[in-house]
Write an enzyme that holds these catalytic residues in place. Structure first.
Site, PDB file in Angstrom:
ATOM      1  N   ASP A   1       0.877  -1.177   0.000  1.00 34.27           N
ATOM      2  CA  ASP A   1       0.000   0.000   0.000  1.00 34.27           C
ATOM      3  C   ASP A   1       0.913   1.225   0.000  1.00 34.27           C
ATOM      4  O   ASP A   1       2.014   1.156  -0.524  1.00 34.27           O
ATOM      5  CB  ASP A   1      -0.948  -0.037   1.211  1.00 34.27           C
ATOM      6  CG  ASP A   1      -2.267   0.676   0.951  1.00 34.27           C
ATOM      7  OD1 ASP A   1      -2.225   1.835   0.504  1.00 34.27           O
ATOM      8  OD2 ASP A   1      -3.339   0.094   1.190  1.00 34.27           O
TER       9      ASP A   1
ATOM     10  N   HIS B   1       1.284   1.764  -3.385  1.00 37.32           N
ATOM     11  CA  HIS B   1       0.221   2.551  -4.014  1.00 37.32           C
ATOM     12  C   HIS B   1       0.681   3.983  -4.239  1.00 37.32           C
ATOM     13  O   HIS B   1       0.246   4.634  -5.185  1.00 37.32           O
ATOM     14  CB  HIS B   1      -1.040   2.527  -3.149  1.00 37.32           C
ATOM     15  CG  HIS B   1      -1.797   1.236  -3.214  1.00 37.32           C
ATOM     16  ND1 HIS B   1      -1.571   0.290  -4.190  1.00 37.32           N
ATOM     17  CD2 HIS B   1      -2.797   0.737  -2.432  1.00 37.32           C
ATOM     18  CE1 HIS B   1      -2.393  -0.735  -4.009  1.00 37.32           C
ATOM     19  NE2 HIS B   1      -3.135  -0.496  -2.943  1.00 37.32           N
TER      20      HIS B   1
END
Length: 547
Positions: free
Chosen positions: A289, A323
Site C-alpha cells: 500500500d 500505491h
C-alpha cells in the site's frame, strides 16, 4: 557523513524557503542509551524457531528499562515470539543473522483498546508496541517478521492462478463473489460488518471475540512516545500497516528496509499519524500500500484530536511497489504541514507523489516542499492531488473500473478538506500513465501548487479540474497519446511558463467549463502544435492568453 549531508540539505532548503512566511525547519532530538547490555539468552530465549520466547524477551526489556536503560541484544538465530512491549531507555538491537519472528498463533495476541485510521478501535495487540515511552530504539542488522500472511485477506486478481489455488487449498473462507480469500470465519464475520472494531457501549467482549481475526494489528505501533530511533533493521510481512508512530515526536528512521508483499491489503510502509519532529532518511520501501504516508486522524475524530503531522524531513529514500511513494492522506483531518521531501526515487510505484482526501475529512494540508524526485515506470499518475478519494487501488485491477466522481458544489464547513501552498521542484519521470492530475472540489479548489523544473515522459499530459493559483515553470511534457498536453476543467489562475512538449502535438490545451479563466501561457513554442486551443462546455477563448 549522513549528518553532514542532512545539514547541507536543510541549509539549502532554508535558503530557498526564506521567502515563505511561517515555514520553519524542524529539529529532531535523537535518543541516547546506557552502556549496559542485556542478552535475551540470559533470560532463557532459544533460537530454534519453535520455542515461544515472548516471556524471555519481555523480561530482558523490563529489566533493562528498570535498571536505567541500555541495549537488549538479540543474537543471530530464529527467535519465535508473541507480542512484546518496548519500555523507556531500551535499545532493542538485532544482530546480523537475527530474525524476530512473530507467531501466527492469534491466541497469543490479546484484544486491546487501540486506534485505527484515527478511530478508537479494538485491535489485536501489535507484535511490537510502546506507549508513553521515552528514548527507545530498534537497531542492528536483523529482521523483524510479522507473519502477516496468517492475518491478511487477499484479492484473487493479485495472485497468479497457481498462487490462488494454493491459498484456497490452505483453508480459510471465500467472499460471496469468490474474488477475495479470507483467513477464517471470524475474519469473514468482521468483514461483513461496518466498523466492527469501533469501541461503543453496546458492544460486548463476546462480540469483539467473535470477530477477533478481523482486527489485524500493525507490526509496530508507538503511541505518545518521545525520542525514537529506528536504524538498520528490516521490518517485513506485517499483518496491516508496518510502522505506525502515533502522536509521537522526535522520531529518527535511517537505513531501514520495509517489505510487504505487493498484494498485502493495508500493507503500508510507514504511517506518521499526528507526529512531529521526524527525520526519515536513506530507507527502502517495497510494500503493498502507501509507502511514506502522512496522516492525522479521520473525520470528526481527527478534527477533535487536532494534532497535525508536522515538521518532517524525508531524504534519500527509494520506493518500489506501493500505491504511493510519498503520500498525504486520506486520513488527514488534523492537518499536515511543514514537510520537506528530497532526493527520493520511485520505481514501479502506482503513483509517485500522492495527495488524497475526500469530503468529510476536513483538515488543512499546507507548506509541503518537495525537490529532486526521480520516477520510473509509474502505472498511474506521477503527481496526483485528488479530493475525490474512493478508498480503491489507484490502478484498477482486472475487472475493475475507475468511475468518474459525481461533481456537485456543496457548502464549505469544517468537513471540507484543503490542499494549499505546496512547492514541487526538480521532478524527472521516465514512464507514467499521466504526468499530473490536480482535482479539487467545486467549493474548495486545490490551491497554490507550484511545479517547477520537471520532465514527464508519460502516456498523457496534465489534467486540472477545480484548481486555482497553479504554476508550472520550465516543465517538459512528452506524452505518448494524442490527447491534449493540458486539459483544464473549471480552473482559474493557471500559469504555464516555459512549457515544452512533443513535436506536432495535435492539441496543446483543451478548456472546459464556464468557471475556467485566467489561464496564461508564456515562453512556450506554439508552432509545435497542430491546434493551440479547443474550448467546450461553456469555456471561451478569452479564458486563455498566449504570450
Amino acid at each position: 557523513m549522513l549528518k553532514n549531508s542532512l545539514y547541507f540539505f536543510l541549509l539549502l532548503i532554508g535558503v530557498q524557503l526564506q521567502a515563505q512566511p511561517g515555514w520553519k525547519l524542524p529539529t529532531v532530538q535523537e535518543p541516547h542509551f546506557g552502556k549496559a547490555v542485556y542478552r535475551i539468552t540470559s533470560y532463557g530465549a532459544v533460537p530454534d524457531g519453535y520455542i515461544l520466547n515472548t516471556k524471555s524477551i519481555q523480561e530482558a526489556i523490563d529489566a533493562c528499562s528498570q535498571k536505567g536503560g541500555g541495549m537488549v541484544q538479540v543474537p543471530s538465530g530464529l527467535w519465535l515470539t508473541g507480542p512484546i512491549v518496548l519500555k523507556s531507555g531500551v535499545n532493542l538491537n538485532l544482530a546480523a543473522g537475527a530474525t524476530l519472528l512473530f507467531t501466527p498463533d492469534k491466541s497469543q495476541y490479546p484484544l486491546v483498546k487501540a486506534n485505527w485510521e484515527g478511530f478508537p478501535q479494538m485491535r489485536n495487540q501489535s507484535p511490537i508496541s510502546a506507549e508513553n515511552a521515552r528514548n527507545i530504539a530498534i537497531t542492528g542488522s536483523g529482521i523483524i517478521d510479522g507473519n502477516g500472511d496468517a492475518w491478511r485477506a487477499v484479492k484473487k486478481e493479485k495472485l497468479t492462478e497457481s498462487q490462488w489455488k494454493k491459498r484456497v487449498a490452505s483453508g480459510g473462507v471465500l467472499s460471496e463473489d469468490g474474488r477475495i480469500w479470507m483467513p477464517s470465519e471470524s475474519y469473514a464475520r468482521g468483514d461483513a460488518l461496518k466498523d466492527p472494531g469501533r469501541i461503543t457501549a453496546d458492544k460486548t467482549g463476546a462480540f469483539y471475540a467473535s470477530v477477533k481475526d478481523f482486527f489485524r494489528p500493525n507490526l509496530l505501533v508507538l503511541t505518545s512516545c518521545d525520542g525514537v530511533l529506528l536504524e538498520g533493521v528490516t521490518f517485513q510481512n506485517s499483518p496491516a500497516w508496518c510502522l505506525h508512530p502515533l502522536m509521537s515526536r522526535n522520531i529518527t528512521m535511517r537505513n531501514v528496509v520495509v517489505k510487504n508483499p505487493w498484494y498485502a491489503q493495508n500493507g503500508d510502509g510507514i504511517d506518521l499519524e499526528s507526529c512531529s519532529n521526524v527525520r526519515i532518511e536513506n530507507s527502502v520501501f517495497d510494500v503493498g500500500d502507501d509507502a511514506l504516508c502522512m496522516k492525522s486522524g479521520r473525520d470528526a475524530d481527527g478534527r477533535q484530536r487536532a494534532m497535525p503531522t508536522k515538521d518532517v524531513v524525508i531524504s534519500g529514500c527509494t520506493v518500489y511497489a506501493a500505491h504511493g511513494g510519498f503520500v498525504v492522506g486520506s486520513e488527514m483531518s488534523g492537518g499536515v504541514n511543514n514537510v520537506y521531501v528530497s532526493n527520493c526515487t520511485f520505481i514501479g510505484t502506482d503513483i509517485g507523489l500522492r495527495f488524497k482526501t475526500t469530503r468529510g475529512r476536513g483538515g488543512i494540508v499546507e507548506n509541503i516542499f518537495i525537490r529532486d524526485i526521480y520516477m520510473k515506470d509509474i502505472p498511474g499518475d506521477a503527481i496526483l492531488f485528488d479530493m475525490y478519494y474512493m478508498a480503491k487501488d489507484p490502478v484498477p485491477l482486472e475487472g475493475e473500473k475507475a468511475a468518474l466522481p459525481k461533481v456537485e458544489q456543496l457548502p464549505v464547513n469544517e468537513t471540507t478538506p484543503q490542499f494549499r501552498n505546496i512547492d514541487i521542484r526538480n521532478v524527472y519521470v521516465n514512464g507514467a500513465q499521466r504526468a499530473v492530475l490536480l482535482r479539487g472540489l467545486p467549493e474548495m479548489p486545490v490551491k497554490d501548487i507550484r511545479i517547477h523544473n520537471a520532465v514527464f515522459q508519460s502516456d498523457n499530459g496534465v489534467s486540472i479540474q477545480d484548481a486555482a493559483g497553479i504554476g508550472f515553470k520550465n516543465v517538459k511534457i512528452f506524452n505518448r497519446n494524442t490527447g491534449p498536453v493540458v486539459d483544464v476543467v473549471n480552473a482559474q489562475d493557471i500559469r504555464f511558463d516555459g512549457l515544452l512538449y512533443n513535436e506536432q502535438v495535435p492539441l496543446l490545451i483543451r478548456v472546459s467549463g464556464s468557471g475556467s479563466k485566467a489561464l496564461r501561457f508564456t515562453n512556450t513554442p506554439y508552432h509545435k502544435t497542430t491546434k493551440k486551443l479547443e474550448t467546450a462546455a461553456g469555456a471561451t477563448v478569452a479564458a486563455v492568453s498566449f504570450q
